[in-house]
Design a protein around this motif. Structure first.
Motif, PDB file in Angstrom:
ATOM      1  N   GLY A  67       0.796  -1.227   0.000  1.00  0.00           N
ATOM      2  CA  GLY A  67       0.000   0.000   0.000  1.00  0.00           C
ATOM      3  C   GLY A  67       0.823   1.268   0.000  1.00  0.00           C
ATOM      4  N   TRP A  68       2.146   1.175   0.002  1.00  0.00           N
ATOM      5  CA  TRP A  68       2.995   2.360  -0.126  1.00  0.00           C
ATOM      6  C   TRP A  68       4.363   1.891  -0.631  1.00  0.00           C
ATOM      7  CZ3 TRP A  68       7.381   1.911   2.855  1.00  0.00           C
ATOM      8  CH2 TRP A  68       7.295   1.034   3.943  1.00  0.00           C
ATOM      9  N   GLY A  69       5.140   2.805  -1.127  1.00  0.00           N
ATOM     10  CA  GLY A  69       6.513   2.489  -1.537  1.00  0.00           C
ATOM     11  C   GLY A  69       6.610   1.685  -2.820  1.00  0.00           C
ATOM     12  N   ARG A  70       7.828   1.235  -3.102  1.00  0.00           N
ATOM     13  CA  ARG A  70       8.132   0.563  -4.360  1.00  0.00           C
ATOM     14  C   ARG A  70       8.096  -0.942  -4.231  1.00  0.00           C
ATOM     15  NH1 ARG A  70      12.228   3.578  -7.921  1.00  0.00           N
ATOM     16  NH2 ARG A  70      12.587   1.490  -8.694  1.00  0.00           N
ATOM     17  N   ASP A  71       7.746  -1.583  -5.322  1.00  0.00           N
ATOM     18  CA  ASP A  71       7.807  -3.027  -5.420  1.00  0.00           C
ATOM     19  C   ASP A  71       9.279  -3.457  -5.458  1.00  0.00           C
ATOM     20  OD1 ASP A  71       6.424  -5.334  -5.503  1.00  0.00           O
ATOM     21  OD2 ASP A  71       6.091  -5.333  -7.677  1.00  0.00           O
ATOM     22  N   GLY A  72       9.593  -4.570  -4.849  1.00  0.00           N
ATOM     23  CA  GLY A  72      10.944  -5.119  -4.936  1.00  0.00           C
ATOM     24  C   GLY A  72      11.991  -4.229  -4.275  1.00  0.00           C
TER      25      GLY A  72
END
Ligand code: GDP
Length: 309
Positions: A67-72
């Motif tokens: 729900g926040w920030g970057r994938d991986g």
């Protein structure tokens, strides 16, 4: 030529609807006007959570599950920071840091936030016009049973636990709309308000002098998508906040809140039996899949078209 659409938005809930719009119309015809009341300085870095959520979501880099920030994302910076006794209540991933460092540097060398945002959007192939509500500093503060809390201290550090008594947007009185904001509103064929938190994500936008008047005098119909689904908020503090402010968690409260600004409200079918005094349309507004996002965006535009005719 397809219609020009303006959407007022906060972070996660808003990004879902903007992504939906991008499935059904050319990105070049969409302008998102984004809340910056959540922006703050942390560890010397300029952080713009709602702009970043949009950048990550629309460029396919978001961590949707979290729900926040970057994938991986990786967390070496945070681990090192913690080991040195640095503040660790606000998590900054390694990739995320690049965005904040570069933004801070560009702002420090005289670039306005709107120019920095446009540059990042272009770099990541996001073709909508993404405008911060203002280039000036505006900071959401909450008066709570634990005293005065800047937004991120309430939202992240205290996880929305304090009871909210009042909300204010410091600096808003002296802020000007970012370049292009008033023009986009005046030239739009339809204006949408995303199902973002009306008190924490949309009110800061309405507090910037000139934006509310531009909306009131816009030729385009204005449709809000309600954040209420089945008598609750889908996520976040909206419902808790509404009850702390003495409001029912209903579309009547949402319609009253936007009274004088919106012409229509898109409400969820689970709440469809409310007797609202303004034009509204009932549909399934829960956006779980990409198809849902496109469908809800289309329903909001359909309501706007109905109101225009
Ligand atoms: P934040 O800035 O990241 O907190 O997010 P926003 O303010 O943009 O969005 C939070 C609001 O979006 C909450 O009040 C949710 O109820 C609403 N929301 C999130 N997902 C959905 C959805 O799928 N449908 C509807 N109708 N509202 C949603």
């Amino acid at each position: 030529m397809s219609k020009r659409v303006v959407i007022l938005t906060g972070g996660v809930g808003g990004a879902k609807l903007v992504l939906g719009l991008m499935q059904i119309m050319p990105a070049e015809r969409i302008t998102a006007i984004v809340n910056t009341g959540d922006d703050f300085e942390h560890l010397g870095l300029a952080i713009s959570p709602d702009l970043d959520t949009l950048l990550y979501t629309l460029s396919g880099k978001a961590n949707a599950a979290q729900g926040w920030g970057r994938d991986g994302e990786s967390w070496q910076f945070m681990d090192a920071l913690k080991s040195l006794g640095g503040e660790d209540w606000f998590l900054l991933g390694d990739g995320d840091m690049a965005l904040h460092v570069l933004r801070t540097r560009l702002l420090a060398t005289g670039n306005p936030l709107s120019a920095v945002t446009a540059r990042f959007a272009k770099a990541w192939g996001v073709d909508i016009a993404m405008l911060p509500m203002t280039d000036d500093p505006v900071a959401t503060h909450l008066t709570t049973d634990e005293g005065d809390l800047p937004f991120q201290h309430y939202f992240v550090a205290r996880r929305c636990a304090p009871k909210v008594q009042a909300i204010r947007f410091e600096g808003a009185d002296h802020a000007s709309p970012a370049p292009g904001v008033l023009e986009a509103i005046a030239e739009a064929d339809a204006i949408l308000i995303a199902p973002s938190n009306p008190w924490l994500s949309v009110d800061p936008l309405l507090a910037v002098p000139g934006i509310r008047t531009a909306l009131e005098t816009a030729k385009a119909p204005i449709v809000a998508v309600s954040p209420i689904v089945g008598g609750q908020a889908v996520k976040g503090p909206t419902a808790k906040l509404m009850s702390e402010l003495g409001l029912g968690i209903t579309n009547t409260s949402i319609a009253a809140h936007y009274n004088g600004v919106i012409d229509g409200l898109l409400v969820d079918m689970r709440d469809g039996d409310e007797d609202l005094s303004l034009s509204h349309m009932v549909t399934d507004t829960l956006m779980q899949t990409l198809d849902d996002r496109a469908r809800v965006a289309q329903a909001a535009l359909d309501l706007a078209a109905r109101l225009a005719s």
